[in-house]
Design a protein around this motif. Structure first.
Motif, PDB file in Angstrom:
ATOM      1  N   PHE A 112      31.265  49.582  47.693  1.00 52.69           N
ATOM      2  CA  PHE A 112      30.226  48.468  47.712  1.00 52.69           C
ATOM      3  C   PHE A 112      29.911  47.868  46.527  1.00 52.69           C
ATOM      4  O   PHE A 112      29.572  46.619  46.625  1.00 52.69           O
ATOM      5  N   ARG A 113      30.759  48.275  45.223  1.00 52.67           N
ATOM      6  CA  ARG A 113      30.478  47.552  44.112  1.00 52.67           C
ATOM      7  C   ARG A 113      31.068  46.242  44.134  1.00 52.67           C
ATOM      8  O   ARG A 113      30.325  45.199  43.316  1.00 52.67           O
ATOM      9  N   PHE A 114      32.151  46.230  44.888  1.00 51.41           N
ATOM     10  CA  PHE A 114      32.709  44.905  44.956  1.00 51.41           C
ATOM     11  C   PHE A 114      31.759  43.786  45.586  1.00 51.41           C
ATOM     12  O   PHE A 114      31.511  42.414  45.099  1.00 51.41           O
ATOM     13  N   PHE A 115      31.063  44.151  46.820  1.00 48.47           N
ATOM     14  CA  PHE A 115      30.327  43.288  47.214  1.00 48.47           C
ATOM     15  C   PHE A 115      29.006  42.963  46.699  1.00 48.47           C
ATOM     16  O   PHE A 115      28.544  41.667  46.727  1.00 48.47           O
ATOM     17  N   GLU A 116      28.407  44.008  45.965  1.00 45.21           N
ATOM     18  CA  GLU A 116      27.373  43.775  45.250  1.00 45.21           C
ATOM     19  C   GLU A 116      27.461  42.979  43.666  1.00 45.21           C
ATOM     20  O   GLU A 116      26.770  41.964  43.694  1.00 45.21           O
ATOM     21  N   GLY A 117      28.495  43.152  43.137  1.00 42.92           N
ATOM     22  CA  GLY A 117      28.872  42.492  42.042  1.00 42.92           C
ATOM     23  C   GLY A 117      29.048  41.037  42.052  1.00 42.92           C
ATOM     24  O   GLY A 117      28.710  40.177  41.572  1.00 42.92           O
ATOM     25  N   ALA A 118      29.887  40.907  43.295  1.00 45.42           N
ATOM     26  CA  ALA A 118      30.422  39.342  43.388  1.00 45.42           C
ATOM     27  C   ALA A 118      29.037  38.523  44.095  1.00 45.42           C
ATOM     28  O   ALA A 118      28.951  37.368  43.800  1.00 45.42           O
ATOM     29  N   ALA A 119      28.278  39.305  44.828  1.00 48.64           N
ATOM     30  CA  ALA A 119      27.002  38.593  45.304  1.00 48.64           C
ATOM     31  C   ALA A 119      26.151  38.095  44.200  1.00 48.64           C
ATOM     32  O   ALA A 119      25.355  37.004  44.502  1.00 48.64           O
ATOM     33  N   GLY A 120      26.033  39.021  43.239  1.00 49.31           N
ATOM     34  CA  GLY A 120      25.156  38.802  42.074  1.00 49.31           C
ATOM     35  C   GLY A 120      25.801  37.617  41.212  1.00 49.31           C
ATOM     36  O   GLY A 120      25.125  37.348  40.131  1.00 49.31           O
ATOM     37  N   GLY A 121      27.124  37.326  41.473  1.00 45.20           N
ATOM     38  CA  GLY A 121      27.522  36.308  40.424  1.00 45.20           C
ATOM     39  C   GLY A 121      28.061  36.796  39.243  1.00 45.20           C
ATOM     40  O   GLY A 121      28.416  36.032  38.299  1.00 45.20           O
ATOM     41  N   ALA A 122      28.438  38.085  39.121  1.00 43.64           N
ATOM     42  CA  ALA A 122      29.047  38.823  37.978  1.00 43.64           C
ATOM     43  C   ALA A 122      30.481  38.707  37.885  1.00 43.64           C
ATOM     44  O   ALA A 122      30.958  38.285  39.089  1.00 43.64           O
ATOM     45  N   VAL A 123      31.295  38.626  36.739  1.00 46.33           N
ATOM     46  CA  VAL A 123      32.636  38.657  36.682  1.00 46.33           C
ATOM     47  C   VAL A 123      33.269  40.105  36.926  1.00 46.33           C
ATOM     48  O   VAL A 123      32.696  40.971  36.541  1.00 46.33           O
ATOM     49  N   LEU A 124      34.013  40.309  38.116  1.00 45.82           N
ATOM     50  CA  LEU A 124      34.383  41.807  38.390  1.00 45.82           C
ATOM     51  C   LEU A 124      35.425  42.026  37.687  1.00 45.82           C
ATOM     52  O   LEU A 124      36.552  41.375  37.634  1.00 45.82           O
ATOM     53  N   ILE A 125      35.468  43.380  36.893  1.00 47.15           N
ATOM     54  CA  ILE A 125      36.693  43.768  36.418  1.00 47.15           C
ATOM     55  C   ILE A 125      37.096  45.112  36.669  1.00 47.15           C
ATOM     56  O   ILE A 125      36.149  45.865  36.900  1.00 47.15           O
ATOM     57  N   GLY A 126      38.143  45.424  36.888  1.00 48.43           N
ATOM     58  CA  GLY A 126      38.619  46.773  37.125  1.00 48.43           C
ATOM     59  C   GLY A 126      39.975  46.695  38.136  1.00 48.43           C
ATOM     60  O   GLY A 126      40.680  46.024  37.911  1.00 48.43           O
ATOM     61  N   ASP A 127      40.191  47.867  38.620  1.00 57.37           N
ATOM     62  CA  ASP A 127      41.297  48.194  39.604  1.00 57.37           C
ATOM     63  C   ASP A 127      40.927  48.249  41.038  1.00 57.37           C
ATOM     64  O   ASP A 127      40.659  49.000  41.451  1.00 57.37           O
ATOM     65  N   PRO A 128      41.353  47.074  41.637  1.00 57.04           N
ATOM     66  CA  PRO A 128      40.875  47.116  43.023  1.00 57.04           C
ATOM     67  C   PRO A 128      41.908  47.675  43.873  1.00 57.04           C
ATOM     68  O   PRO A 128      43.105  47.980  43.410  1.00 57.04           O
ATOM     69  N   PRO A 129      41.410  47.881  45.220  1.00 61.09           N
ATOM     70  CA  PRO A 129      42.309  48.505  45.922  1.00 61.09           C
ATOM     71  C   PRO A 129      43.707  47.645  46.093  1.00 61.09           C
ATOM     72  O   PRO A 129      43.742  46.365  46.468  1.00 61.09           O
ATOM     73  N   LYS A 130      44.817  48.251  46.541  1.00 61.15           N
ATOM     74  CA  LYS A 130      46.007  47.523  46.608  1.00 61.15           C
ATOM     75  C   LYS A 130      46.564  47.505  48.175  1.00 61.15           C
ATOM     76  O   LYS A 130      47.370  48.339  48.656  1.00 61.15           O
ATOM     77  N   THR A 131      45.555  46.917  48.878  1.00 58.58           N
ATOM     78  CA  THR A 131      45.610  46.918  50.326  1.00 58.58           C
ATOM     79  C   THR A 131      45.585  45.530  50.884  1.00 58.58           C
ATOM     80  O   THR A 131      44.959  44.455  50.213  1.00 58.58           O
ATOM     81  N   CYS A 132      46.214  45.296  52.204  1.00 59.02           N
ATOM     82  CA  CYS A 132      46.050  43.663  52.634  1.00 59.02           C
ATOM     83  C   CYS A 132      44.546  43.428  53.059  1.00 59.02           C
ATOM     84  O   CYS A 132      44.173  42.299  53.039  1.00 59.02           O
ATOM     85  N   ILE A 133      43.901  44.324  53.270  1.00 58.22           N
ATOM     86  CA  ILE A 133      42.456  44.076  53.553  1.00 58.22           C
ATOM     87  C   ILE A 133      41.677  43.648  52.681  1.00 58.22           C
ATOM     88  O   ILE A 133      40.684  42.780  52.571  1.00 58.22           O
ATOM     89  N   PHE A 134      41.902  44.123  51.345  1.00 61.61           N
ATOM     90  CA  PHE A 134      41.083  43.693  50.375  1.00 61.61           C
ATOM     91  C   PHE A 134      41.327  42.411  50.153  1.00 61.61           C
ATOM     92  O   PHE A 134      40.598  41.689  49.549  1.00 61.61           O
TER      93      PHE A 134
END
Length: 401
Positions: free
Chosen positions: A267-289
């Protein structure tokens, strides 16, 4: 004794949404409740909530866990109580649950499935390696015409186990509420780590906050109850659109035993991006991401649980124009791809129902809002013009409604 409570009643309903908000209103479930409320705002939908008896005593909980694993239908009969009175007919019943354990509440609600011409179940979190051990819940899922899951890597496992058409339905947010508009507030929260936080990264952020006088916000409780899910989501939106850097990682990335190594966009990816924050971290290494967050600088990446988070932030701090572009791009792409309106449109298309005018008006509203966050020409890659679409694994011809 009544076993459900109406939350919303439409004048001419065609959809029945079955919510878990009267069973356990806790923070992790509030995103589901937000989606349910959005459905009611763009469709002719009733929302009902089961009034399932809470399993409070520890010995009872132990018995319940055993029954849940072996025969969840029996558990539902034991603890649901009461009889469900049918009052209306629906074109679609849409059962929303956070995990497979929620299916125990389905037993007393089966008459609603028979009362609708079509039924669908949406499960936020289900891990592929666990499906084979949940035969009781799978038997309940087989009662539905269509299944939607919030974990892309579990679609094939659920489809194979149930024999039902199954599709990936990514998380979404109420982007009109999360986007910082019309006034973009000052981002006074330097770093926000919501929910799980890797230990070394958290300790490094605590040091940075002490050294630099930063406001580092993080949770000190887990799965806490909420008095009002609507107010909680509104407050969360206000905090995120006042946040500069928002920590994100793959869903339950610190629990390999639970996920079986499966990587999903939480959820955090969708919430953070929608609020306009800069996302920092380790995202899933998948094609769907990459399909969901394929724009430039969607995430400023660093290894999971790395203490080097300060170096990543310093690099971003050295280029304020880049940070401003990231914020605008995150909001704009969220509006164009990750609002709940697109997810409900996907559900309706899958089950063969026509969208109503309110859905089209919502889609127009988010498109118009996105124009306020357009980048200057030549600055970064633009977003896709169409919402992300995911394919269903179809094993039956869908009924037309």
């Amino acid at each position: 004794m009544e076993v459900v409570e109406y939350i919303v009643r439409a004048d001419q309903p065609r959809v029945l949404v079955v919510s878990q908000r009267r069973v356990r209103a806790i923070i992790p479930r509030c995103l589901d409740f937000e989606f349910e409320d959005l459905i009611a705002s763009i469709d002719d939908a009733d929302i009902i909530a089961p009034l399932t008896q809470k399993l409070v005593d520890t010995p009872v909980r132990r018995i319940a866990r055993g029954l849940e694993r072996k025969n969840p239908a029996c558990l539902g009969r034991l603890f649901a109580g009461g009889r469900l009175r049918l009052e209306r007919q629906y074109g679609l019943v849409f059962f929303v649950c956070m995990g497979m354990q929620d299916l125990i509440g389905l037993w007393p609600l089966r008459p609603w499935l028979r009362a609708a011409r079509c039924s669908a179940c949406y499960i936020d979190e289900v891990w592929a390696h666990d499906v084979g051990r949940r035969s009781g819940e799978i038997s309940l899922l087989q009662q539905f015409d269509f299944l939607f899951v919030g974990c892309h890597g579990s679609v094939d496992a659920i489809a194979a186990a149930t024999g039902k058409p199954t599709a990936y339905l990514p998380p979404s947010t109420n982007t009109l509420m999360f986007s910082p508009f019309p006034v973009q507030p000052e981002r006074v929260i330097d770093v926000y780590a919501m929910g799980r936080r890797p230990r070394q990264t958290h300790e490094a952020l605590l040091r940075l906050a002490a050294e630099r006088g930063w406001f580092y916000m993080y949770d000190t409780s887990a799965a806490a109850p909420v008095l009002s899910p609507v107010e909680h989501r509104r407050r969360l939106a206000h905090m995120i659109n006042r946040t500069r850097y928002f920590l994100v990682n793959a869903a339950r990335g610190d629990s390999h035993e639970e996920t079986g190594g499966q990587q999903e966009a939480g959820f955090r990816f969708f919430e953070g991006a929608a609020g306009g924050a800069v996302l920092i971290g380790d995202p899933p290494k998948t094609c769907i991401f990459q399909e969901l967050f394929g724009w430039d600088d969607a995430v400023a990446c660093f290894p999971k649980d790395s203490p080097d988070v300060g170096e990543v932030i310093d690099e971003l701090e050295s280029d304020p124009d880049r940070v401003a572009r990231i914020c605008s791009r995150n909001v704009r792409n969220s509006l164009l791809q990750h609002d709940g309106v697109y997810r409900w449109a996907q559900v309706l298309e899958t089950v063969g129902m026509r969208p109503l005018g309110a859905l089209d008006r919502r889609r127009q509203a988010v498109s118009e809002r996105a124009r306020a966050f357009a980048e200057p020409a030549g600055r970064g890659a633009g977003p896709r013009t169409d919402p992300v679409r995911t394919e269903a694994v179809v094993r039956a011809d869908p009924p037309r409604i």
